[in-house]
Design a protein around this motif. Sequence first.
Motif, PDB file in Angstrom:
ATOM      1  N   ASN A 125       2.613   6.571  13.413  1.00  0.00           N
ATOM      2  CA  ASN A 125       2.643   5.657  12.067  1.00  0.00           C
ATOM      3  C   ASN A 125       2.624   6.881  11.009  1.00  0.00           C
ATOM      4  O   ASN A 125       1.475   7.740  10.844  1.00  0.00           O
ATOM      5  CB  ASN A 125       1.431   4.911  12.143  1.00  0.00           C
ATOM      6  CG  ASN A 125       1.177   3.931  10.875  1.00  0.00           C
ATOM      7  OD1 ASN A 125       1.412   4.584   9.585  1.00  0.00           O
ATOM      8  ND2 ASN A 125       0.820   2.766  11.072  1.00  0.00           N
ATOM      9  N   GLY A 147       2.111   6.159   7.734  1.00  0.00           N
ATOM     10  CA  GLY A 147       1.556   5.623   6.632  1.00  0.00           C
ATOM     11  C   GLY A 147       0.163   6.481   6.451  1.00  0.00           C
ATOM     12  O   GLY A 147      -0.431   7.103   7.152  1.00  0.00           O
ATOM     13  N   THR A 159       4.452   1.478  14.274  1.00  0.00           N
ATOM     14  CA  THR A 159       5.522   1.036  13.298  1.00  0.00           C
ATOM     15  C   THR A 159       6.544   0.444  13.960  1.00  0.00           C
ATOM     16  O   THR A 159       7.471   0.020  13.488  1.00  0.00           O
ATOM     17  CB  THR A 159       5.731   1.820  12.039  1.00  0.00           C
ATOM     18  OG1 THR A 159       6.041   3.119  12.670  1.00  0.00           O
ATOM     19  CG2 THR A 159       4.307   2.119  11.296  1.00  0.00           C
ATOM     20  N   LYS A 212       9.194  -5.518   7.995  1.00  0.00           N
ATOM     21  CA  LYS A 212       8.112  -4.433   7.534  1.00  0.00           C
ATOM     22  C   LYS A 212       6.722  -4.632   8.226  1.00  0.00           C
ATOM     23  O   LYS A 212       6.305  -5.822   8.354  1.00  0.00           O
ATOM     24  CB  LYS A 212       8.068  -4.534   5.929  1.00  0.00           C
ATOM     25  CG  LYS A 212       9.387  -4.483   5.046  1.00  0.00           C
ATOM     26  CD  LYS A 212       9.524  -3.042   5.411  1.00  0.00           C
ATOM     27  CE  LYS A 212      10.930  -2.425   4.629  1.00  0.00           C
ATOM     28  NZ  LYS A 212      11.429  -1.172   5.063  1.00  0.00           N
ATOM     29  N   PRO A 253       2.673  -2.114   0.214  1.00  0.00           N
ATOM     30  CA  PRO A 253       2.644  -1.021   1.276  1.00  0.00           C
ATOM     31  C   PRO A 253       1.398  -0.447   1.241  1.00  0.00           C
ATOM     32  O   PRO A 253       0.686  -0.534   0.341  1.00  0.00           O
ATOM     33  CB  PRO A 253       3.939  -0.196   1.095  1.00  0.00           C
ATOM     34  CG  PRO A 253       4.046  -0.190  -0.351  1.00  0.00           C
ATOM     35  CD  PRO A 253       3.475  -1.590  -0.999  1.00  0.00           C
ATOM     36  N   CYS A 311       1.341   3.139   1.179  1.00  0.00           N
ATOM     37  CA  CYS A 311       1.503   4.214   0.279  1.00  0.00           C
ATOM     38  C   CYS A 311       3.007   3.925  -0.227  1.00  0.00           C
ATOM     39  O   CYS A 311       3.528   2.895  -0.128  1.00  0.00           O
ATOM     40  CB  CYS A 311       1.402   5.416   1.205  1.00  0.00           C
ATOM     41  SG  CYS A 311       2.677   5.427   2.808  1.00  0.00           S
ATOM     42  N   THR A 323       6.811   3.892  -0.908  1.00  0.00           N
ATOM     43  CA  THR A 323       7.844   3.777  -0.086  1.00  0.00           C
ATOM     44  C   THR A 323       9.176   3.477  -0.790  1.00  0.00           C
ATOM     45  O   THR A 323       9.362   2.512  -1.054  1.00  0.00           O
ATOM     46  CB  THR A 323       7.658   2.806   1.064  1.00  0.00           C
ATOM     47  OG1 THR A 323       8.967   2.560   1.762  1.00  0.00           O
ATOM     48  CG2 THR A 323       7.229   1.390   0.325  1.00  0.00           C
ATOM     49  N   THR A 324       9.919   4.589  -1.366  1.00  0.00           N
ATOM     50  CA  THR A 324      10.989   4.582  -1.861  1.00  0.00           C
ATOM     51  C   THR A 324      12.103   3.652  -0.835  1.00  0.00           C
ATOM     52  O   THR A 324      13.063   3.073  -1.394  1.00  0.00           O
ATOM     53  CB  THR A 324      11.515   5.769  -2.549  1.00  0.00           C
ATOM     54  OG1 THR A 324      11.690   6.522  -1.250  1.00  0.00           O
ATOM     55  CG2 THR A 324      10.690   6.353  -3.493  1.00  0.00           C
ATOM     56  N   ARG A 325      12.137   4.062   0.383  1.00  0.00           N
ATOM     57  CA  ARG A 325      13.074   3.678   1.060  1.00  0.00           C
ATOM     58  C   ARG A 325      12.830   2.051   1.491  1.00  0.00           C
ATOM     59  O   ARG A 325      13.832   1.300   1.313  1.00  0.00           O
ATOM     60  CB  ARG A 325      12.770   4.118   2.623  1.00  0.00           C
ATOM     61  CG  ARG A 325      13.909   3.483   3.775  1.00  0.00           C
ATOM     62  CD  ARG A 325      13.604   4.472   4.934  1.00  0.00           C
ATOM     63  NE  ARG A 325      14.311   3.890   6.024  1.00  0.00           N
ATOM     64  CZ  ARG A 325      13.979   2.983   6.835  1.00  0.00           C
ATOM     65  NH1 ARG A 325      13.064   2.670   7.004  1.00  0.00           N
ATOM     66  NH2 ARG A 325      14.919   2.768   8.078  1.00  0.00           N
ATOM     67  N   GLY A 326      11.602   1.282   1.388  1.00  0.00           N
ATOM     68  CA  GLY A 326      11.439   0.123   1.053  1.00  0.00           C
ATOM     69  C   GLY A 326      11.878  -0.376   0.203  1.00  0.00           C
ATOM     70  O   GLY A 326      12.582  -1.764   0.244  1.00  0.00           O
ATOM     71  N   ASP A 367       1.552   1.213  -4.920  1.00  0.00           N
ATOM     72  CA  ASP A 367       3.245   1.475  -5.403  1.00  0.00           C
ATOM     73  C   ASP A 367       3.708   0.680  -6.086  1.00  0.00           C
ATOM     74  O   ASP A 367       4.327  -0.446  -5.878  1.00  0.00           O
ATOM     75  CB  ASP A 367       4.073   1.421  -3.871  1.00  0.00           C
ATOM     76  CG  ASP A 367       5.510   1.931  -3.985  1.00  0.00           C
ATOM     77  OD1 ASP A 367       5.833   2.059  -5.294  1.00  0.00           O
ATOM     78  OD2 ASP A 367       6.134   2.143  -2.756  1.00  0.00           O
ATOM     79  N   TYR A 395       7.429  -0.424  -5.770  1.00  0.00           N
ATOM     80  CA  TYR A 395       7.736  -1.375  -4.744  1.00  0.00           C
ATOM     81  C   TYR A 395       7.597  -2.800  -5.117  1.00  0.00           C
ATOM     82  O   TYR A 395       8.220  -3.894  -5.001  1.00  0.00           O
ATOM     83  CB  TYR A 395       7.199  -1.060  -3.574  1.00  0.00           C
ATOM     84  CG  TYR A 395       7.600  -2.063  -2.228  1.00  0.00           C
ATOM     85  CD1 TYR A 395       8.699  -1.739  -1.571  1.00  0.00           C
ATOM     86  CD2 TYR A 395       6.880  -3.175  -2.086  1.00  0.00           C
ATOM     87  CE1 TYR A 395       9.116  -2.552  -0.534  1.00  0.00           C
ATOM     88  CE2 TYR A 395       7.453  -4.165  -1.073  1.00  0.00           C
ATOM     89  CZ  TYR A 395       8.492  -3.871  -0.205  1.00  0.00           C
ATOM     90  OH  TYR A 395       8.758  -4.593   0.686  1.00  0.00           O
TER      91      TYR A 395
END
Length: 239
Positions: free
Chosen positions: A38, A40, A83, A137, A151, A153, A155-158, A196, A199
């Motif tokens: 994980n 995160g 995860t 997710k 999230p 933390c 998460t630009t990917r999310g 975030d 997000y």
Amino acid sequence: MRFQTPLVPARLIRRYKRFLADAVLEESGEEVVVHCPNPGAMLGLKEPDIRIWLEPNTDPRKKLNYGWRLTELPDGHWAGIDTSVPNRVVKEALLARAVPTLAEYTTVRPEVRYGRASRVDFLLSGAGLPDAWVEVKNVHLRRADDWAEFPDCVTTRGARHLEDLSEMAAQGARAVMLYLVQRTDCARLRMASDLDPGYAAAFDAARAAGVEMICHGTSIGPGGVSIGPPLPVDPSPQA
């Protein structure tokens, strides 16, 4: 989804370097280094002396002998910290048609390319149905009442996945974000906009663009993790 090897209880000493933790096995008192699957923040799930459950490693190719799978919570509750588990749980549920909003789909294809150099977790198809692009997710943050939050933390990917799903919705396909709450003490979901804000804004934009936001709980124990009932997603703006 059942764990391949029976889990053993331990006490956490510390989690460090994102993917490592030190723990003491309850039965023998031996101190061991374990893999923490994980990356995160794991807020509230990595406190010193918390009871955790480890899966012994039977693969000689792996460097560490144990993998951290569960954190034991107060009042008999559990949290899954791996995860990689949500995709395995959701795949089993989709094949068994155990996700009510997606139960009509007969074909489940994982890791299909789409969007901007992304791979969707699952592409669903069925006779007479629009394709459904499904991202999954993992959720295991709880800070107040019975709210699960995502999230834990930045998460630009999310956020990018939400934008990719929005593009699919604009093309007339079904676009679904499925949040799987890997803890048993939550009854609803909202975004952690303070952790975030980007997000949360992407979530609002995607929902307005037609992305379906669904959430499911889980049943968790030392034997394994399985999908639970649908949980409501906060309908109010999140950003």
